[in-house]
Design a protein around this motif. Structure first.
Motif, PDB file in Angstrom:
ATOM      1  N   LEU A   1       0.582  -1.173   0.023  1.00 41.17           N
ATOM      2  CA  LEU A   1       0.082  -0.628  -0.186  1.00 41.17           C
ATOM      3  C   LEU A   1       0.744   1.312   0.408  1.00 41.17           C
ATOM      4  O   LEU A   1       0.542   2.540  -0.995  1.00 41.17           O
ATOM      5  CB  LEU A   1      -1.281   0.022   1.307  1.00 41.17           C
ATOM      6  CG  LEU A   1      -1.613   1.226   1.141  1.00 41.17           C
ATOM      7  CD1 LEU A   1      -2.491   1.285  -0.040  1.00 41.17           C
ATOM      8  CD2 LEU A   1      -2.880   0.872   2.848  1.00 41.17           C
ATOM      9  N   LYS A   2       2.142   1.251   0.637  1.00 42.24           N
ATOM     10  CA  LYS A   2       2.821   2.354   0.929  1.00 42.24           C
ATOM     11  C   LYS A   2       3.476   2.787  -0.934  1.00 42.24           C
ATOM     12  O   LYS A   2       2.982   3.345  -1.236  1.00 42.24           O
ATOM     13  CB  LYS A   2       3.722   2.477   1.622  1.00 42.24           C
ATOM     14  CG  LYS A   2       4.711   2.901   1.950  1.00 42.24           C
ATOM     15  CD  LYS A   2       5.511   2.438   3.352  1.00 42.24           C
ATOM     16  CE  LYS A   2       6.394   3.309   3.740  1.00 42.24           C
ATOM     17  NZ  LYS A   2       7.410   3.140   5.150  1.00 42.24           N
ATOM     18  N   LEU A   3       3.897   1.648  -1.298  1.00 38.61           N
ATOM     19  CA  LEU A   3       4.607   1.928  -3.024  1.00 38.61           C
ATOM     20  C   LEU A   3       3.712   2.273  -3.255  1.00 38.61           C
ATOM     21  O   LEU A   3       3.917   3.086  -4.473  1.00 38.61           O
ATOM     22  CB  LEU A   3       5.749   0.380  -3.519  1.00 38.61           C
ATOM     23  CG  LEU A   3       6.238   0.239  -2.227  1.00 38.61           C
ATOM     24  CD1 LEU A   3       7.008  -1.388  -3.162  1.00 38.61           C
ATOM     25  CD2 LEU A   3       7.379   0.785  -3.118  1.00 38.61           C
ATOM     26  N   MET A   4       1.766   1.950  -3.644  1.00 38.38           N
ATOM     27  CA  MET A   4       0.863   2.278  -4.094  1.00 38.38           C
ATOM     28  C   MET A   4       1.168   3.557  -4.122  1.00 38.38           C
ATOM     29  O   MET A   4       0.538   4.861  -5.167  1.00 38.38           O
ATOM     30  CB  MET A   4       0.052   1.838  -4.051  1.00 38.38           C
ATOM     31  CG  MET A   4      -0.331   0.447  -4.768  1.00 38.38           C
ATOM     32  SD  MET A   4      -1.790  -0.379  -4.354  1.00 38.38           S
ATOM     33  CE  MET A   4      -2.755   0.084  -4.284  1.00 38.38           C
ATOM     34  N   CYS A   5       1.150   4.687  -2.556  1.00 41.64           N
ATOM     35  CA  CYS A   5       0.754   5.324  -2.396  1.00 41.64           C
ATOM     36  C   CYS A   5       1.810   6.254  -2.739  1.00 41.64           C
ATOM     37  O   CYS A   5       1.657   7.022  -3.984  1.00 41.64           O
ATOM     38  CB  CYS A   5       0.681   6.163  -0.875  1.00 41.64           C
ATOM     39  SG  CYS A   5      -0.762   5.195  -0.337  1.00 41.64           S
ATOM     40  N   ALA A   6       3.088   5.141  -2.838  1.00 38.48           N
ATOM     41  CA  ALA A   6       4.510   6.235  -3.562  1.00 38.48           C
ATOM     42  C   ALA A   6       4.395   6.431  -4.789  1.00 38.48           C
ATOM     43  O   ALA A   6       4.536   7.423  -6.005  1.00 38.48           O
ATOM     44  CB  ALA A   6       5.804   5.829  -3.222  1.00 38.48           C
ATOM     45  N   GLN A   7       3.903   6.261  -5.330  1.00 37.60           N
ATOM     46  CA  GLN A   7       4.082   5.465  -7.040  1.00 37.60           C
ATOM     47  C   GLN A   7       2.641   6.899  -7.291  1.00 37.60           C
ATOM     48  O   GLN A   7       3.406   7.635  -8.521  1.00 37.60           O
ATOM     49  CB  GLN A   7       3.246   4.727  -7.725  1.00 37.60           C
ATOM     50  CG  GLN A   7       3.307   4.205  -9.119  1.00 37.60           C
ATOM     51  CD  GLN A   7       4.727   4.801 -10.162  1.00 37.60           C
ATOM     52  OE1 GLN A   7       5.418   4.324  -9.455  1.00 37.60           O
ATOM     53  NE2 GLN A   7       4.269   5.513 -10.864  1.00 37.60           N
ATOM     54  N   SER A  29       9.413   7.490   5.966  1.00 40.48           N
ATOM     55  CA  SER A  29      10.373   6.595   5.506  1.00 40.48           C
ATOM     56  C   SER A  29       9.935   5.521   3.981  1.00 40.48           C
ATOM     57  O   SER A  29       9.720   4.390   4.001  1.00 40.48           O
ATOM     58  CB  SER A  29      10.221   5.325   6.109  1.00 40.48           C
ATOM     59  OG  SER A  29      10.807   5.534   8.050  1.00 40.48           O
ATOM     60  N   CYS A  30      10.213   6.508   3.085  1.00 35.94           N
ATOM     61  CA  CYS A  30       9.980   6.049   1.836  1.00 35.94           C
ATOM     62  C   CYS A  30      11.419   5.928   1.430  1.00 35.94           C
ATOM     63  O   CYS A  30      10.874   6.804  -0.048  1.00 35.94           O
ATOM     64  CB  CYS A  30       8.117   6.386   1.518  1.00 35.94           C
ATOM     65  SG  CYS A  30       7.778   5.477  -0.140  1.00 35.94           S
ATOM     66  N   PRO A  31      12.072   5.347   1.081  1.00 35.73           N
ATOM     67  CA  PRO A  31      13.206   5.453   0.205  1.00 35.73           C
ATOM     68  C   PRO A  31      12.819   5.243  -1.499  1.00 35.73           C
ATOM     69  O   PRO A  31      14.008   6.659  -2.193  1.00 35.73           O
ATOM     70  CB  PRO A  31      14.298   4.227   1.044  1.00 35.73           C
ATOM     71  CG  PRO A  31      13.430   3.316   1.823  1.00 35.73           C
ATOM     72  CD  PRO A  31      11.715   3.917   1.507  1.00 35.73           C
ATOM     73  N   GLU A  32      11.765   4.568  -2.079  1.00 33.57           N
ATOM     74  CA  GLU A  32      12.054   5.010  -3.389  1.00 33.57           C
ATOM     75  C   GLU A  32      11.737   6.356  -4.187  1.00 33.57           C
ATOM     76  O   GLU A  32      11.888   6.494  -4.473  1.00 33.57           O
ATOM     77  CB  GLU A  32      10.805   3.640  -4.102  1.00 33.57           C
ATOM     78  CG  GLU A  32      11.553   2.570  -3.212  1.00 33.57           C
ATOM     79  CD  GLU A  32      10.731   1.515  -1.630  1.00 33.57           C
ATOM     80  OE1 GLU A  32      11.362   0.634  -1.167  1.00 33.57           O
ATOM     81  OE2 GLU A  32      10.279   2.890  -1.075  1.00 33.57           O
ATOM     82  N   LEU A  33      10.252   6.755  -3.304  1.00 29.07           N
ATOM     83  CA  LEU A  33      10.032   7.566  -3.454  1.00 29.07           C
ATOM     84  C   LEU A  33      11.060   9.378  -2.680  1.00 29.07           C
ATOM     85  O   LEU A  33      11.246   9.835  -3.855  1.00 29.07           O
ATOM     86  CB  LEU A  33       8.689   8.904  -2.836  1.00 29.07           C
ATOM     87  CG  LEU A  33       8.594   9.580  -2.634  1.00 29.07           C
ATOM     88  CD1 LEU A  33       7.564   9.820  -4.412  1.00 29.07           C
ATOM     89  CD2 LEU A  33       6.910   9.933  -2.006  1.00 29.07           C
ATOM     90  N   LYS A  34      11.779   8.834  -1.807  1.00 25.05           N
ATOM     91  CA  LYS A  34      12.938  10.428  -1.967  1.00 25.05           C
ATOM     92  C   LYS A  34      13.760  10.282  -2.351  1.00 25.05           C
ATOM     93  O   LYS A  34      14.456  10.569  -3.259  1.00 25.05           O
ATOM     94  CB  LYS A  34      13.721   9.474   0.128  1.00 25.05           C
ATOM     95  CG  LYS A  34      14.400  10.217  -0.030  1.00 25.05           C
ATOM     96  CD  LYS A  34      15.101   9.539   1.519  1.00 25.05           C
ATOM     97  CE  LYS A  34      16.104  10.550   2.243  1.00 25.05           C
ATOM     98  NZ  LYS A  34      16.896   9.531   2.813  1.00 25.05           N
ATOM     99  N   ASN A  35      14.666   9.021  -3.021  1.00 24.97           N
ATOM    100  CA  ASN A  35      15.247   8.856  -3.810  1.00 24.97           C
ATOM    101  C   ASN A  35      15.304   9.157  -5.944  1.00 24.97           C
ATOM    102  O   ASN A  35      15.911  10.013  -6.196  1.00 24.97           O
ATOM    103  CB  ASN A  35      15.997   7.148  -4.063  1.00 24.97           C
ATOM    104  CG  ASN A  35      16.861   6.935  -2.789  1.00 24.97           C
ATOM    105  OD1 ASN A  35      17.721   7.447  -2.347  1.00 24.97           O
ATOM    106  ND2 ASN A  35      16.373   5.873  -2.958  1.00 24.97           N
TER     107      ASN A  35
END
Length: 76
Positions: A1-7, A29-35
């Protein structure tokens, strides 16, 4: 769910919103979105535009460690 929100957040990121999104990614703490946000910030033209904003100043106050992550990536 967190990755879907980040996307979903990433889909609407622009130079004007990247710092706010970066702060959100750091807070949650969403490193994918942060990067991805940092990648957008460190491109030469974008950094020159972003670095003079109030949001960037506040990023430095609230999350100085993120500024420290950005600095070495600017030199590449």
């Amino acid at each position: 769910l967190k990755l879907m929100c980040a996307q979903k957040l990433w889909e609407s990121v622009s130079v004007e919103t990247v710092i706010a999104t970066l702060c959100c990614a750091e807070m949650h703490s969403c490193p994918e979105l942060k990067n991805r946000c940092i990648d957008l910030v460190v491109t030469k033209d974008n950094f020159m535009e972003v670095a003079v904003t109030k949001d960037y100043f506040h990023l430095g106050l609230s999350f100085p460690s993120v500024i420290e992550e950005i600095k070495p990536r600017l030199k590449k």
